[in-house]
Design an enzyme around this catalytic site. Structure first.
Site, short mmCIF file in Angstrom:
data_model
loop_
_atom_site.label_atom_id
_atom_site.label_comp_id
_atom_site.label_asym_id
_atom_site.label_seq_id
_atom_site.Cartn_x
_atom_site.Cartn_y
_atom_site.Cartn_z
N LYS A 1 125.95 -49.65 -6.78
CA LYS A 1 125.17 -50.35 -5.75
C LYS A 1 126.06 -50.79 -4.59
O LYS A 1 125.76 -50.55 -3.43
CB LYS A 1 124.52 -51.58 -6.38
N ASN A 2 127.18 -51.43 -4.93
CA ASN A 2 127.99 -52.03 -3.86
C ASN A 2 128.79 -51.00 -3.07
O ASN A 2 129.31 -51.31 -2.01
CB ASN A 2 128.93 -53.09 -4.45
N ARG B 1 121.68 -59.41 1.31
CA ARG B 1 122.96 -59.79 1.91
C ARG B 1 123.65 -58.60 2.59
O ARG B 1 124.24 -58.75 3.67
CB ARG B 1 123.85 -60.35 0.80
N CYS C 1 121.53 -62.69 -3.34
CA CYS C 1 121.45 -63.56 -4.50
C CYS C 1 121.80 -64.99 -4.14
O CYS C 1 122.66 -65.23 -3.29
CB CYS C 1 122.41 -63.06 -5.57
N ARG D 1 127.80 -68.50 0.85
CA ARG D 1 127.95 -67.16 1.41
C ARG D 1 127.89 -67.13 2.94
O ARG D 1 126.99 -66.54 3.54
CB ARG D 1 126.92 -66.22 0.79
N ILE E 1 129.06 -66.15 6.94
CA ILE E 1 129.42 -64.85 7.53
C ILE E 1 130.40 -65.02 8.70
O ILE E 1 130.55 -64.12 9.52
CB ILE E 1 128.17 -64.05 7.99
N ASP E 2 131.09 -66.16 8.74
CA ASP E 2 132.03 -66.41 9.85
C ASP E 2 133.10 -65.32 9.96
O ASP E 2 133.47 -64.90 11.07
CB ASP E 2 132.68 -67.80 9.69
N LEU E 3 133.60 -64.82 8.82
CA LEU E 3 134.67 -63.82 8.87
C LEU E 3 134.16 -62.50 9.47
O LEU E 3 134.88 -61.80 10.16
CB LEU E 3 135.24 -63.58 7.47
N ASP F 1 131.14 -60.67 -10.32
CA ASP F 1 129.87 -60.05 -10.72
C ASP F 1 129.72 -59.89 -12.23
O ASP F 1 128.62 -59.60 -12.71
CB ASP F 1 129.71 -58.68 -10.05
N ILE G 1 135.22 -67.51 -6.87
CA ILE G 1 134.74 -66.80 -5.67
C ILE G 1 133.52 -67.48 -5.06
O ILE G 1 133.49 -67.76 -3.87
CB ILE G 1 134.40 -65.32 -5.99
N ARG H 1 117.32 -55.17 -8.68
CA ARG H 1 118.08 -55.02 -7.44
C ARG H 1 119.36 -54.22 -7.67
O ARG H 1 119.86 -53.59 -6.74
CB ARG H 1 118.52 -56.40 -6.92
#
Ligand code: UD1
Length: 418
Positions: A25-26, A95, A119, A124, A126-128, A308, A330, A399
């Protein structure tokens, strides 16, 4: 009796069959986003048929791309992109839609994406992602809940990540591959899904050096060309099934498991007493003695223990003979399924990022999946529990797992969609 889009499991059967590991998936999702940088045809072989992939397909179709499935092969035709605005409803559910920023900017010089969902496992931010794309020349504003990005043309730049982030590294790569000039990316994530994205992009004509390390050098090209690429096997699905074997003290053969990417999980499996052999693409598991606790297991960036797999491993430790401890480094909110495991008799105490687990025998119960990997952990707990377990909301599990009921049935579990 239930009919709540759930999964019914009759526990207590040691697993023992064979299962073929699905595509990752990823790895698949960012490759699908990257297909926007090719006006021709991108062919993804072994693409997992999971709801996040279907959602990304829907988003690409809404942008004007044409797609077609033949078995597990997904073809994406990127000739007719008609809008740079990502479908708000679909994008906000996932995401990974945030990686469309980099590829849409590369393709259209503009992008509009909803603030990303996914999820519920922590803040989580998103600044980076935004900082990296700003370095490449994008400017951002917010309008009615959408994030709008524009550029007069992305320009190669030096980007130094202060923290390792899979998604932000992928976004920066996607922005840089079709930018003008050279980019130097420092402090990149070394997760296999970043490396696979680089391999895919190189197969489509991108110039990238350093994949698999934290420093990437990218020389921009005008656009990508046609490509056919095999999606790698899913290390998280494979790890889940290792844990399924462990929690039932069973056996099992995983076909195509990417063991080179599973070292931390297999180390932990060995620690609890599991034994394995790997031969010609077959990972053979012997979990009869997988009963020991682990003093301390911490999630880390790759090659450390993956966040995960933290939930599924916790389910295993909940049945161990003794006390274990897990530290989640994480994401701050990744113990959501603990309350559900407790309903099944698990003895777990959470204090911030630390979970103390006292091994116990589990009893079947009606529990609720609230997110993808936590949902899989509940299914595994059901395999070990006495009696019947019903896991509500299987759509969260779908998912990321093509068909967890099919796969676990192949391993001999009594498990049904309901
Ligand atoms: C993460 C996992 C990935 C997993 C995926 C789905 C890691 C390093 N990454 O990837 O393996 O498959 O979730 O569950 O394990 N962060 C920021 N700002 C940002 C982006 C991230 O502060 O702009 C922080 C996050 O809050 C987190 C850390 O960086 O603490 C790593 O996040 P990141 O790797 O970006 O997450 P995903 O890409 O979602």
């Amino acid at each position: 009796m239930y009919g709540l889009n759930g999964i019914k499991i009759t526990g207590g059967i040691p697993l023992q069959g064979e299962v073929q590991i699905q595509g990752s998936k990823n790895a698949a999702l960012p490759m699908m986003a990257a297909a926007l940088l090719n006006r021709g045809t991108t062919v993804l072989l072994g693409c997992p048929k999971i709801s996040d992939v279907f959602l990304m397909e829907h988003i690409l179709n809404h942008l004007g791309a044409k797609t077609c499935w033949k078995g597990n092969t997904l073809e994406i035709h990127g000739g007719d992109i008609t809008t740079f605005t990502v479908d708000e409803e679909a994008g906000s559910q996932m995401r990974s839609s945030v990686v469309l920023l980099g590829s849409l900017l590369g393709r259209c010089q503009s992008a509009a994406v909803p603030y990303p969902g996914g999820c519920v496992i922590g803040k989580r931010p998103i600044d980076l992602h935004l900082d990296a794309l700003k370095r490449l020349g994008a400017v951002f504003r917010e309008e009615n809940g959408m994030l709008i990005a524009e550029t007069c043309g992305l320009q190669g730049a030096v980007i130094s990540f202060p923290k390792s982030s899979v998604g932000a590294t992928q976004n920066a790569i996607l922005g840089a591959v079709c930018a003008s000039g050279e980019s130097l990316l420092l402090g990149c994530s070394k997760e296999p899904e970043v490396t696979w994205l680089c391999r895919f992009l190189k197969a489509a004509g991108a110039h990238i050096l350093g994949e698999g390390t934290d420093t990437l050098r990218i020389r921009g090209v005008r656009e990508l060309h046609d490509v056919e690429f095999q999606i790698p096997a899913d290390r998280i699905a494979a790890g889940t099934y290792v844990c399924a074997s462990a929690i039932t003290r069973g056996e099992g053969v995983l076909l195509g498991a990417p063991i080179g990417e599973m070292e931390a999980l297999l180390w932990a499996y060995g620690k609890i007493g599991g034994q394995y052999r790997y031969n010609s693409g077959k990972l053979t598991l012997h979990s009869l003695n997988a009963t020991k606790p682990v003093q301390l297991l911490e999630t880390q960036i790759y090659p450390g223990f993956p966040t995960d797999l933290q939930s599924v491993f916790m389910a295993v430790l909940a049945t161990a003979e003794g006390d274990s401890c897990i530290v989640e480094n994480i994401f701050e909110d990744r113990f959501k399924m603990v309350s559900q495991l407790q309903k099944m008799g698990a003895l777990i105490e959470v204090c911030q990022s630390k979970a103390k687990i006292r091994g116990n025998s589990l009893t079947g119960a009606r529990v609720e999946a609230q997110e993808l990997r936590g949902g899989a952990a509940l299914v595994l707990a059901g395999l070990a529990a006495r009696g019947e377990t019903y896991v509500e909301n299987r759509h969260f599990i779908e998912r990321g797992y093509e068909d967890i009921c099919r796969d676990l049935s192949h391993m001999g579990a009594r498990i049904l969609k309901d």
